[in-house]
Write a protein that holds these residues in place. Structure first.
Motif, PDB file in Angstrom:
ATOM      1  N   PHE A  43       0.836  -1.205   0.000  1.00  0.00           N
ATOM      2  CA  PHE A  43       0.000   0.000   0.000  1.00  0.00           C
ATOM      3  C   PHE A  43       0.868   1.252   0.000  1.00  0.00           C
ATOM      4  O   PHE A  43       0.599   2.209  -0.745  1.00  0.00           O
ATOM      5  N   LEU A  44       1.902   1.268   0.814  1.00  0.00           N
ATOM      6  CA  LEU A  44       2.783   2.435   0.866  1.00  0.00           C
ATOM      7  C   LEU A  44       3.436   2.674  -0.494  1.00  0.00           C
ATOM      8  O   LEU A  44       3.582   3.821  -0.935  1.00  0.00           O
ATOM      9  N   GLU A  45       3.808   1.609  -1.170  1.00  0.00           N
ATOM     10  CA  GLU A  45       4.382   1.742  -2.509  1.00  0.00           C
ATOM     11  C   GLU A  45       3.336   2.273  -3.494  1.00  0.00           C
ATOM     12  O   GLU A  45       3.644   3.107  -4.351  1.00  0.00           O
ATOM     13  N   ASP A  46       2.108   1.802  -3.360  1.00  0.00           N
ATOM     14  CA  ASP A  46       1.039   2.230  -4.261  1.00  0.00           C
ATOM     15  C   ASP A  46       0.719   3.705  -4.063  1.00  0.00           C
ATOM     16  O   ASP A  46       0.469   4.442  -5.029  1.00  0.00           O
ATOM     17  N   ILE A  47       0.721   4.152  -2.822  1.00  0.00           N
ATOM     18  CA  ILE A  47       0.457   5.560  -2.527  1.00  0.00           C
ATOM     19  C   ILE A  47       1.573   6.443  -3.080  1.00  0.00           C
ATOM     20  O   ILE A  47       1.327   7.537  -3.605  1.00  0.00           O
ATOM     21  N   ALA A  48       2.804   5.992  -2.967  1.00  0.00           N
ATOM     22  CA  ALA A  48       3.925   6.759  -3.516  1.00  0.00           C
ATOM     23  C   ALA A  48       3.775   6.904  -5.035  1.00  0.00           C
ATOM     24  O   ALA A  48       4.031   7.973  -5.606  1.00  0.00           O
ATOM     25  N   GLU A  49       3.340   5.836  -5.702  1.00  0.00           N
ATOM     26  CA  GLU A  49       3.130   5.879  -7.145  1.00  0.00           C
ATOM     27  C   GLU A  49       1.949   6.793  -7.494  1.00  0.00           C
ATOM     28  O   GLU A  49       1.987   7.527  -8.493  1.00  0.00           O
ATOM     29  N   CYS A  50       0.911   6.751  -6.683  1.00  0.00           N
ATOM     30  CA  CYS A  50      -0.242   7.644  -6.883  1.00  0.00           C
ATOM     31  C   CYS A  50       0.201   9.100  -6.806  1.00  0.00           C
ATOM     32  O   CYS A  50      -0.170   9.920  -7.649  1.00  0.00           O
ATOM     33  N   HIS A  51       1.010   9.421  -5.806  1.00  0.00           N
ATOM     34  CA  HIS A  51       1.489  10.794  -5.650  1.00  0.00           C
ATOM     35  C   HIS A  51       2.319  11.214  -6.859  1.00  0.00           C
ATOM     36  O   HIS A  51       2.217  12.346  -7.343  1.00  0.00           O
ATOM     37  N   LYS A  52       3.102  10.289  -7.375  1.00  0.00           N
ATOM     38  CA  LYS A  52       3.946  10.582  -8.523  1.00  0.00           C
ATOM     39  C   LYS A  52       3.123  10.844  -9.780  1.00  0.00           C
ATOM     40  O   LYS A  52       3.405  11.768 -10.552  1.00  0.00           O
ATOM     41  N   ARG A  53       2.070  10.051  -9.989  1.00  0.00           N
ATOM     42  CA  ARG A  53       1.311  10.115 -11.233  1.00  0.00           C
ATOM     43  C   ARG A  53       0.168  11.135 -11.189  1.00  0.00           C
ATOM     44  O   ARG A  53      -0.118  11.794 -12.198  1.00  0.00           O
ATOM     45  N   LYS A  57      -0.366  16.033  -5.868  1.00  0.00           N
ATOM     46  CA  LYS A  57      -0.412  16.169  -4.415  1.00  0.00           C
ATOM     47  C   LYS A  57      -1.736  15.695  -3.833  1.00  0.00           C
ATOM     48  O   LYS A  57      -2.813  16.015  -4.336  1.00  0.00           O
ATOM     49  N   ILE A  58      -1.642  14.933  -2.767  1.00  0.00           N
ATOM     50  CA  ILE A  58      -2.802  14.581  -1.947  1.00  0.00           C
ATOM     51  C   ILE A  58      -2.916  15.636  -0.859  1.00  0.00           C
ATOM     52  O   ILE A  58      -1.964  15.887  -0.111  1.00  0.00           O
ATOM     53  N   ALA A  59      -4.079  16.284  -0.774  1.00  0.00           N
ATOM     54  CA  ALA A  59      -4.232  17.405   0.159  1.00  0.00           C
ATOM     55  C   ALA A  59      -4.530  16.943   1.578  1.00  0.00           C
ATOM     56  O   ALA A  59      -4.048  17.548   2.545  1.00  0.00           O
ATOM     57  N   TYR A  60      -5.328  15.873   1.718  1.00  0.00           N
ATOM     58  CA  TYR A  60      -5.730  15.405   3.045  1.00  0.00           C
ATOM     59  C   TYR A  60      -5.820  13.886   3.067  1.00  0.00           C
ATOM     60  O   TYR A  60      -6.247  13.263   2.086  1.00  0.00           O
ATOM     61  N   ILE A  61      -5.434  13.313   4.197  1.00  0.00           N
ATOM     62  CA  ILE A  61      -5.628  11.898   4.476  1.00  0.00           C
ATOM     63  C   ILE A  61      -6.824  11.796   5.421  1.00  0.00           C
ATOM     64  O   ILE A  61      -6.804  12.363   6.522  1.00  0.00           O
ATOM     65  N   LEU A  62      -7.869  11.096   5.007  1.00  0.00           N
ATOM     66  CA  LEU A  62      -9.098  10.986   5.784  1.00  0.00           C
ATOM     67  C   LEU A  62      -9.270   9.541   6.255  1.00  0.00           C
ATOM     68  O   LEU A  62      -9.251   8.614   5.441  1.00  0.00           O
ATOM     69  N   ILE A  63      -9.462   9.360   7.561  1.00  0.00           N
ATOM     70  CA  ILE A  63      -9.619   8.024   8.146  1.00  0.00           C
ATOM     71  C   ILE A  63     -10.984   7.960   8.821  1.00  0.00           C
ATOM     72  O   ILE A  63     -11.235   8.672   9.786  1.00  0.00           O
ATOM     73  N   CYS A  64     -11.853   7.082   8.307  1.00  0.00           N
ATOM     74  CA  CYS A  64     -13.257   7.056   8.747  1.00  0.00           C
ATOM     75  C   CYS A  64     -13.527   6.043   9.851  1.00  0.00           C
ATOM     76  O   CYS A  64     -14.545   5.355   9.847  1.00  0.00           O
ATOM     77  N   LYS A  74       4.250   6.822   8.133  1.00  0.00           N
ATOM     78  CA  LYS A  74       4.768   6.300   6.861  1.00  0.00           C
ATOM     79  C   LYS A  74       3.876   6.723   5.691  1.00  0.00           C
ATOM     80  O   LYS A  74       4.376   7.043   4.602  1.00  0.00           O
ATOM     81  N   ILE A  75       2.552   6.730   5.913  1.00  0.00           N
ATOM     82  CA  ILE A  75       1.645   7.185   4.854  1.00  0.00           C
ATOM     83  C   ILE A  75       1.914   8.654   4.534  1.00  0.00           C
ATOM     84  O   ILE A  75       1.934   9.064   3.365  1.00  0.00           O
ATOM     85  N   ILE A  76       2.133   9.446   5.562  1.00  0.00           N
ATOM     86  CA  ILE A  76       2.442  10.859   5.375  1.00  0.00           C
ATOM     87  C   ILE A  76       3.698  11.028   4.527  1.00  0.00           C
ATOM     88  O   ILE A  76       3.747  11.847   3.604  1.00  0.00           O
ATOM     89  N   GLU A  77       4.721  10.233   4.819  1.00  0.00           N
ATOM     90  CA  GLU A  77       5.980  10.329   4.080  1.00  0.00           C
ATOM     91  C   GLU A  77       5.797   9.949   2.612  1.00  0.00           C
ATOM     92  O   GLU A  77       6.307  10.623   1.717  1.00  0.00           O
ATOM     93  N   LYS A  78       5.053   8.876   2.352  1.00  0.00           N
ATOM     94  CA  LYS A  78       4.886   8.387   0.981  1.00  0.00           C
ATOM     95  C   LYS A  78       3.944   9.267   0.158  1.00  0.00           C
ATOM     96  O   LYS A  78       4.091   9.358  -1.069  1.00  0.00           O
ATOM     97  N   SER A  79       2.989   9.913   0.825  1.00  0.00           N
ATOM     98  CA  SER A  79       2.015  10.732   0.101  1.00  0.00           C
ATOM     99  C   SER A  79       2.404  12.199   0.065  1.00  0.00           C
ATOM    100  O   SER A  79       1.760  13.000  -0.620  1.00  0.00           O
TER     101      SER A  79
END
Length: 357
Positions: free
Chosen positions: A29-39, A42-49, A70-75
């Motif tokens: 997941f952390l790798e996928d989020i890093a790729e999302c940020h690259k492609r 910027k992700i403005a907010y991380i929301l946890i429900c 770690k999510i913060i770092e990757k995103s």
């Protein structure tokens, strides 16, 4: 345009890494989020429900804090907002007192009266919020704590430790609010509330209610915002309205206030737009019981205001990702983009029109 990462039902367990069914998934997941940020950008907010922990224990939140970092770092996003779920409370804290209050509070009017009396009866409010003490320690790091919860977090988990009663003011809110950047002339706000105040071992599910089980409560004070025509409001809750007492009525009240509503709890991803946009996030770490209906998912949500047929419209695109036991890939059935994007018509800023005869 604003871009969110939405996850829910993480259920951080108190287990060693080698015993964690989702060790591989969490790394990928952390790798996928890093790729999302690259492609995507910027992700403005991380929301946890909700349901960050499994049983509301301090060490579960210590692990959650490490992983969120770690999510913060990757995103490359340090803005995290969250709400609690039923797994984010310690059920044994004031369990007997809450059990005695439960039947009364399941009647909506009584819940409203109790929470409105927070100034004169702080002990009762403390009993409802004390089981979330460890959750609010984490949430405070990310400014996701309402006025009442912030003060109640000083309330001990046992009355044997009581030294000083929290003092509430009439203006203390039962929801937190953050203002986001304006969007094409509309002010944007996001809010979060606790739908798990009565959660305990007798929690029921709307689709399978048994004798002695109960739904949850959501008092008016938890969502009674002043929503203006030139504003967009987002609500984060753990429980959908199907799991709330008088949920059909309350749902209509939410629809009148919040153009975008984000939920967790159900463990199955879905979304809809019926005048308002509702996104029900699947679980990030569902119970590992080999049920093919439940699998890890997360959402990237993009929100913007567009003009359609002369009307301002909130357009919400959902990029849903699912885990296939080896990698994350597009969850095509629940990805709502392009022509499938979710929409909600907005009020015109100049809604007052005078008709001359």
């Amino acid at each position: 345009m604003v871009r969110f990462l939405q996850i829910s039902d993480i259920h951080f367990p108190n287990v060693a890494k080698n015993d964690d069914d989702y060790t591989l998934m969490k790394g990928r997941f952390l790798e996928d989020i890093a790729e999302c940020h690259k492609r995507m950008g910027k992700i403005a907010y991380i929301l946890i429900c909700g349901d960050i922990a499994f049983s509301g224990m301090e060490n579960e939140y210590n692990e959650a804090r490490k992983y969120i970092t770690k999510i913060i770092e990757k995103s490359d996003c340090d803005k995290v907002l969250m709400v609690p779920g039923n797994h984010d409370k310690k059920w044994d804290v004031y369990g007997r007192a809450r059990w005695m209050m439960k039947e009364t509070l399941l009647k909506g009017k009584n819940t409203k009266q109790l929470l409105a009396s927070k100034v004169k009866e702080p002990m009762a409010i403390g009993i409802l919020y004390a089981p979330f003490k460890q959750y609010y320690k984490l949430a405070a790091d990310y400014l996701s704590v309402c006025d009442v919860a912030r003060k109640a977090s000083a309330f001990p988990e046992s009355d044997q430790q009581m030294e000083k009663m929290p003092k509430f003011e009439p203006v203390d809110a039962l929801y937190w609010t953050q203002q986001l950047d304006d969007m094409n002339g509309y002010k944007v706000f996001i809010h979060g509330s606790n739908s798990s105040l009565l959660s305990d071992k007798d929690d029921g599910e709307s689709w399978n209610m048994k004798e002695g089980k109960h739904l949850q409560v959501l008092p008016l004070q938890a969502y009674n915002i002043d929503a203006k025509n030139d504003e967009i409001h987002i609500m984060m809750l753990h429980h959908p309205m199907s799991e709330i007492v008088d949920g059909e009525i309350i749902g209509k009240e939410l629809d009148a206030r919040f153009q975008l509503q984000l939920y967790g709890h159900v463990h199955k991803q879905s979304s809809s737009s019926d005048g308002t946009v509702k996104i029900y996030s699947g679980a990030f770490m569902p119970e590992a019981d080999d049920n093919p209906e439940y699998f890890p998912v997360y959402n990237i949500i993009e929100m913007d205001v567009k003009e359609e047929s002369g009307n301002p419209t909130l357009k919400v695109e959902v990029f849903c990702r699912k885990w296939d036991r080896a990698k994350f890939d597009e969850y095509l059935a629940e990805t709502k983009t392009g022509a499938k994007a979710l929409k909600a018509k907005l009020q015109q800023n100049d809604a007052w029109v005078r008709t001359l005869e």
